[in-house]
Scaffold this active site. Structure first.
Site, mmCIF file in Angstrom:
data_model
loop_
_atom_site.group_PDB
_atom_site.id
_atom_site.type_symbol
_atom_site.label_atom_id
_atom_site.label_comp_id
_atom_site.label_asym_id
_atom_site.label_seq_id
_atom_site.Cartn_x
_atom_site.Cartn_y
_atom_site.Cartn_z
ATOM 1 C CG ASP A 126 -0.447 -7.399 3.989
ATOM 2 O OD1 ASP A 126 0.488 -8.187 4.014
ATOM 3 O OD2 ASP A 126 -0.367 -6.210 4.349
ATOM 4 C CE1 TYR A 148 4.548 1.197 -0.867
ATOM 5 C CE2 TYR A 148 6.703 0.620 -1.745
ATOM 6 C CZ TYR A 148 5.460 0.237 -1.278
ATOM 7 O OH TYR A 148 5.140 -1.087 -1.217
ATOM 8 C CD GLN A 155 -6.646 -7.386 -6.768
ATOM 9 O OE1 GLN A 155 -7.516 -8.254 -6.775
ATOM 10 N NE2 GLN A 155 -5.619 -7.459 -5.946
ATOM 11 N NE ARG A 173 2.242 0.928 -3.235
ATOM 12 C CZ ARG A 173 1.458 1.834 -2.671
ATOM 13 N NH1 ARG A 173 1.658 3.111 -2.895
ATOM 14 N NH2 ARG A 173 0.485 1.457 -1.866
ATOM 15 N N GLY A 174 5.800 -2.688 -4.234
ATOM 16 C CA GLY A 174 5.296 -3.733 -3.345
ATOM 17 C C GLY A 174 5.364 -5.108 -3.965
ATOM 18 C CD GLU A 175 4.332 -10.371 -1.600
ATOM 19 O OE1 GLU A 175 3.951 -11.526 -1.541
ATOM 20 O OE2 GLU A 175 4.945 -9.817 -0.667
ATOM 21 C CB SER A 179 1.527 -3.494 -8.355
ATOM 22 O OG SER A 179 2.503 -2.949 -7.533
HETATM 23 O O1 TRH Z 1 0.205 -1.467 -1.625
HETATM 24 P P1 TRH Z 1 1.529 -2.106 -1.681
HETATM 25 O O2 TRH Z 1 2.658 -1.218 -1.444
HETATM 26 O O3 TRH Z 1 1.555 -3.294 -0.678
HETATM 27 C C1 TRH Z 1 2.634 -3.606 0.180
HETATM 28 C C2 TRH Z 1 3.524 -4.668 -0.423
HETATM 29 O O4 TRH Z 1 2.840 -5.783 -0.902
HETATM 30 C C3 TRH Z 1 4.529 -5.139 0.586
HETATM 31 O O5 TRH Z 1 5.293 -6.185 0.054
HETATM 32 C C4 TRH Z 1 3.805 -5.591 1.817
HETATM 33 O O6 TRH Z 1 4.699 -6.033 2.741
HETATM 34 C C5 TRH Z 1 3.031 -4.411 2.350
HETATM 35 O O7 TRH Z 1 2.065 -4.027 1.401
HETATM 36 C C6 TRH Z 1 2.328 -4.717 3.650
HETATM 37 O O8 TRH Z 1 1.778 -2.747 -3.136
HETATM 38 P P2 TRH Z 1 1.145 -4.026 -3.846
HETATM 39 O O9 TRH Z 1 1.608 -5.272 -3.203
HETATM 40 O O10 TRH Z 1 1.415 -3.901 -5.270
HETATM 41 O O11 TRH Z 1 -0.417 -3.905 -3.597
HETATM 42 C C7 TRH Z 1 -1.199 -2.979 -4.270
HETATM 43 C C8 TRH Z 1 -2.530 -3.607 -4.624
HETATM 44 O O12 TRH Z 1 -3.439 -2.585 -5.034
HETATM 45 C C9 TRH Z 1 -2.428 -4.593 -5.776
HETATM 46 O O13 TRH Z 1 -3.265 -5.708 -5.529
HETATM 47 C C10 TRH Z 1 -2.973 -3.813 -6.958
HETATM 48 C C11 TRH Z 1 -3.998 -2.957 -6.271
HETATM 49 N N1 TRH Z 1 -4.398 -1.730 -6.990
HETATM 50 C C12 TRH Z 1 -5.716 -1.623 -7.370
HETATM 51 O O14 TRH Z 1 -6.518 -2.550 -7.176
HETATM 52 N N2 TRH Z 1 -6.101 -0.488 -8.015
HETATM 53 C C13 TRH Z 1 -5.244 0.542 -8.272
HETATM 54 O O15 TRH Z 1 -5.652 1.564 -8.854
HETATM 55 C C14 TRH Z 1 -3.890 0.399 -7.858
HETATM 56 C C15 TRH Z 1 -2.915 1.514 -8.148
HETATM 57 C C16 TRH Z 1 -3.501 -0.742 -7.213
#
Ligand code: TRH
Length: 393
Positions: free
Chosen positions: A18, A202, A263, A279-281, A283
């Site tokens: 989010d 995860y 990020q 994973r997620g949205e 990444s």
């Molecule tokens: O963390 P997430 O699993 O987030 C999830 C999903 O978005 C899901 O769809 C949503 O419903 C839920 O949250 C509430 O995965 P996501 O979306 O990839 O977010 C990870 C963020 O972290 C992304 O912006 C990349 C960032 N990131 C870093 O900034 N540094 C890092 O070292 C890593 C591994 C990730």
């Protein structure tokens, strides 16, 4: 309507998606469009993991041209007229986080009513195109909310992509010094000749099978696991600390726990690897822009609703002009990694990895082709600006 300023409301449900999406959108609107952006966030501790300059105790601060404020969903007081600020030209409620009623009242009585957008979760499903842009009048106040659906098809909002991203990736990949700096920041030594795999995931029941297979396999594998859920699982399996700097080597497998980085650096990690488990949205989109073979662990939902979403995404990939065997290999490994019943057996999981591994060159081409096609959708931030300018009165 003319757009110059934004209020973006974000609640951190869990994990980082989010805030990851909202922070990316806010920065892009401020830096690429020159708009004033106020980002309201309820959890600065999660935010600070992605942007370490964030002070988790400050109720107002400015970073990268964005005005960052804290809020608590359901609390009206800070938004009462006495608080003295006006809603901006566009108000975004991210992922259906409910706006405070006092703020909605301010919007309804503002001299020029703001555009009100609900930014939805990402999905590759076909219905998204029909719902993107839909209007929903407020039941009591004279306000209309519009739904913005990011997506992988025309008639959706598209995907977040910074305008300089491609140039940054090319510059990074052509600079041995930049690569060396990344390894230094991550605190690891690259293993020569190894297939480099990042695993942002995860907790995953297939991880032990993959580790054992890579350990006993014919090719050296270096696996980079960012601190967090997968690192905890990996560390418990391998008997190491789940903290950055921890390393384990056995057979042909080296596992490095790497820090959770800001990020922008996460992109560099993806660019520097040969295969990315994402994973997620957010990444998964970064994994696409990295143009490397990727394996998606989709955010799990009740009653396996996420399997429908994953299959819609895999179908779009298969239709992007990729070799059929490569698309099939991607589907098999994503199904196995996401716990589809057909892949409960370890031997089927290993076969899915082997098929994927055999298709790596074709997959690299296929992902690169798809990400180029996706760039034609325009980026979500610019699409949101033009939606408000052209379609909101
Ligand atoms: O963390 P997430 O699993 O987030 C999830 C999903 O978005 C899901 O769809 C949503 O419903 C839920 O949250 C509430 O995965 P996501 O979306 O990839 O977010 C990870 C963020 O972290 C992304 O912006 C990349 C960032 N990131 C870093 O900034 N540094 C890092 O070292 C890593 C591994 C990730």
């Amino acid at each position: 309507m003319t757009i110059r300023s934004w209020d973006i409301f974000c609640t951190v449900v869990d994990n980082f998606g989010d805030i990851g999406v909202c922070w990316r959108l806010a920065r892009q609107l401020a830096q690429e469009h020159g708009h004033a952006v106020r980002l309201w966030v309820d959890d600065l501790h999660s935010f600070a993991r992605l942007a370490p300059e964030i002070d988790p105790n400050a109720s107002a601060q400015r970073l990268s041209g964005v005005d960052i404020r804290t809020w608590q969903p359901g609390t009206d007081a800070p938004f009462a007229p006495e608080a003295g600020f006006q809603p901006h030209d566009v108000v975004v409620e991210a992922f259906a986080c409910d706006l405070p009623y006092a703020f909605l009242e301010r919007m309804a009585t503002a001299p020029r009513k703001p555009a009100w957008l609900n930014l939805e979760y990402l999905s590759a499903e076909p219905w998204v195109s029909e719902h993107h842009g839909m209007a929903s009048p407020h039941p009591r106040l004279p306000l209309v909310k519009h739904f913005i659906f990011p997506g992988f098809a025309h008639n959706t909002g598209g995907l977040l992509r910074e305008s300089m991203l491609g140039a940054q990736r090319d510059a990074f990949l052509s600079s041995p010094a930049a690569l060396a700096a990344l390894w230094h920041r991550l605190g690891l030594q690259p293993v020569g000749g190894a297939l480099r795999i990042s695993v942002f995931a995860y907790e995953n029941p297939m991880l032990p099978t993959l580790f054992a297979h890579w350990r006993d396999g014919a090719h050296p594998v270096q696996c980079l696991v960012p601190q967090g859920l997968a690192a905890q699982q990996a560390a418990a399996l391998l008997g190491i600390d789940p903290t950055p700097g921890a390393r384990h080597t056995a057979g042909n497998l080296t596992v490095n726990v790497v820090p959770f980085v800001r990020q922008e650096l996460f992109d560099e990690l993806l660019w520097a690897c040969d295969v990315n488990f994402v994973r997620g949205e957010d990444s998964v989109v970064r994994g696409l822009w990295a143009a490397r073979p990727l394996v998606w662990q989709i955010y799990p939902q009740e009653e396996q609703a996420h399997h429908v979403k994953l299959d819609a995404w895999l179908t779009r990939f298969a239709r992007a002009g990729v070799a059929p065997e490569a698309a099939d290999a991607m589907t098999r490994l994503c199904h196995a990694w996401n716990g589809y019943e057909d892949y409960a057996d370890a031997s089927r999981q290993v076969a899915a990895w082997e098929a994927f591994h055999a298709q790596l060159p074709a997959l690299a081409k296929g992902v690169d082709r798809w990400q180029r096609q996706l760039q034609h959708l325009g980026d979500l931030a610019a699409n949101m600006v033009s939606f408000c300018e052209n379609q909101v009165e």
